[in-house]
Design a protein around this motif. Structure first.
Motif, mmCIF file in Angstrom:
data_model
loop_
_atom_site.group_PDB
_atom_site.id
_atom_site.type_symbol
_atom_site.label_atom_id
_atom_site.label_comp_id
_atom_site.label_asym_id
_atom_site.label_seq_id
_atom_site.Cartn_x
_atom_site.Cartn_y
_atom_site.Cartn_z
ATOM 1 N N ALA A 12 -4.655 -1.008 -5.967
ATOM 2 C CA ALA A 12 -3.277 -1.486 -5.940
ATOM 3 C C ALA A 12 -2.879 -2.125 -7.248
ATOM 4 C CB ALA A 12 -3.083 -2.469 -4.799
ATOM 5 N N ALA A 13 -3.827 -2.517 -8.029
ATOM 6 C CA ALA A 13 -3.503 -3.077 -9.340
ATOM 7 C C ALA A 13 -2.707 -2.081 -10.169
ATOM 8 C CB ALA A 13 -4.783 -3.459 -10.078
ATOM 9 N N TYR A 60 7.381 6.634 -6.392
ATOM 10 C CA TYR A 60 8.027 7.446 -5.362
ATOM 11 C C TYR A 60 7.375 7.150 -4.009
ATOM 12 C CZ TYR A 60 9.071 11.575 -2.553
ATOM 13 O OH TYR A 60 9.439 12.412 -1.533
ATOM 14 N N TYR A 61 6.038 7.192 -3.975
ATOM 15 C CA TYR A 61 5.329 6.940 -2.715
ATOM 16 C C TYR A 61 5.428 5.477 -2.285
ATOM 17 C CZ TYR A 61 3.514 11.650 -2.869
ATOM 18 O OH TYR A 61 3.412 13.022 -2.887
ATOM 19 N N ILE A 62 5.397 4.569 -3.222
ATOM 20 C CA ILE A 62 5.537 3.151 -2.896
ATOM 21 C C ILE A 62 6.880 2.896 -2.226
ATOM 22 C CG2 ILE A 62 5.945 0.877 -3.942
ATOM 23 C CD1 ILE A 62 3.670 1.584 -5.930
ATOM 24 N N PRO A 116 -3.708 -5.552 3.382
ATOM 25 C CA PRO A 116 -3.087 -4.299 3.845
ATOM 26 C C PRO A 116 -2.010 -3.774 2.880
ATOM 27 C CG PRO A 116 -3.334 -5.807 5.685
ATOM 28 C CD PRO A 116 -3.681 -6.582 4.437
ATOM 29 N N GLN A 117 -1.252 -4.660 2.263
ATOM 30 C CA GLN A 117 -0.259 -4.221 1.285
ATOM 31 C C GLN A 117 -0.943 -3.648 0.047
ATOM 32 O OE1 GLN A 117 1.654 -8.041 1.130
ATOM 33 N NE2 GLN A 117 3.482 -7.277 2.189
ATOM 34 N N PHE A 118 -1.983 -4.303 -0.373
ATOM 35 C CA PHE A 118 -2.776 -3.833 -1.515
ATOM 36 C C PHE A 118 -3.307 -2.427 -1.235
ATOM 37 C CE2 PHE A 118 -6.766 -3.676 -3.910
ATOM 38 C CZ PHE A 118 -6.414 -4.222 -5.133
ATOM 39 N N ASN A 119 -3.862 -2.236 -0.048
ATOM 40 C CA ASN A 119 -4.409 -0.928 0.326
ATOM 41 C C ASN A 119 -3.324 0.139 0.390
ATOM 42 O OD1 ASN A 119 -6.988 -1.959 0.454
ATOM 43 N ND2 ASN A 119 -6.922 -2.298 2.658
ATOM 44 N N ALA A 120 -2.114 -0.240 0.770
ATOM 45 C CA ALA A 120 -1.003 0.721 0.823
ATOM 46 C C ALA A 120 -0.683 1.244 -0.576
ATOM 47 C CB ALA A 120 0.223 0.071 1.454
ATOM 48 N N VAL A 121 -0.792 0.387 -1.581
ATOM 49 C CA VAL A 121 -0.547 0.834 -2.951
ATOM 50 C C VAL A 121 -1.662 1.781 -3.399
ATOM 51 C CG1 VAL A 121 -0.260 0.119 -5.357
ATOM 52 C CG2 VAL A 121 0.820 -1.188 -3.524
ATOM 53 N N VAL A 122 -2.873 1.513 -2.977
ATOM 54 C CA VAL A 122 -3.980 2.414 -3.310
ATOM 55 C C VAL A 122 -3.739 3.796 -2.693
ATOM 56 C CG1 VAL A 122 -6.459 2.815 -3.095
ATOM 57 C CG2 VAL A 122 -5.590 0.517 -3.539
ATOM 58 N N GLU A 123 -3.279 3.819 -1.460
ATOM 59 C CA GLU A 123 -2.948 5.103 -0.828
ATOM 60 C C GLU A 123 -1.897 5.838 -1.657
ATOM 61 O OE1 GLU A 123 -1.780 4.653 3.287
ATOM 62 O OE2 GLU A 123 -3.345 3.146 3.590
ATOM 63 N N ALA A 124 -0.889 5.120 -2.103
ATOM 64 C CA ALA A 124 0.155 5.721 -2.937
ATOM 65 C C ALA A 124 -0.439 6.266 -4.240
ATOM 66 C CB ALA A 124 1.253 4.699 -3.228
#
Length: 156
Positions: A12-13, A60-62, A116-124
């Protein structure tokens, strides 16, 4: 599984780095790639233009993800975030050190980012790699190189 989870938590960084707009000083010299980044990683991302395309896909994904889009809408200018993240990723991949953003800790201190928010950025980030046909191992190298920033980003 442990490595995969670590990768998810670390990446997510990639996009959260530019939430703050306070500039810091950066040189214009070429940087050495971070440990774990191969010398061909920047080329595998398609050079600076490829990194910019990847960062645009990342945002875009974020912005499609209701878990994290509100943070980016509230705390930052997506155009500026795209600019700063492109600089950051080019630097991490061994390109010129032109990053003008705030430190990770300063950029995220007041945002209250959760895991969970951090992980969402990793998914993106992984979705952006797929969209731009960046090899998984190359994407993984970048995400792993940003791992040390986890503690600076996740603050609650």
């Amino acid at each position: 599984m442990k490595s995969f989870t670590r990768n998810l938590m670390v990446g997510a960084a990639l996009s959260m780095a530019a939430l703050a707009s306070a500039p810091s000083f950066a040189g214009e010299s070429k940087t050495s790639p971070i440990l774990g980044i191969t010398s061909s990683s920047l080329e595998e991302f398609g050079g600076p233009d490829g990194v910019r395309a990847w960062v645009e896909s990342l945002f875009y994904y974020i912005m499609l993800d209701n878990r994290i889009a509100p943070i980016f809408r509230e705390f930052g200018n997506v155009e500026r975030q795209t600019f700063l993240n492109t600089q950051l990723e080019i630097m991490v991949l061994g390109g010129p050190n032109e990053y003008q953003g705030a430190s990770m800790s300063a950029a995220h201190a007041d945002l209250g980012i959760t895991m969970p928010q951090f992980n969402a950025v990793v998914e993106a980030a992984y979705n952006a790699c797929e969209r731009n046909v960046i090899p998984y191992h190359t994407c993984n190298q970048l995400i792993n190189a940003l791992a040390p920033f986890t503690r600076d980003i996740v603050t609650r």
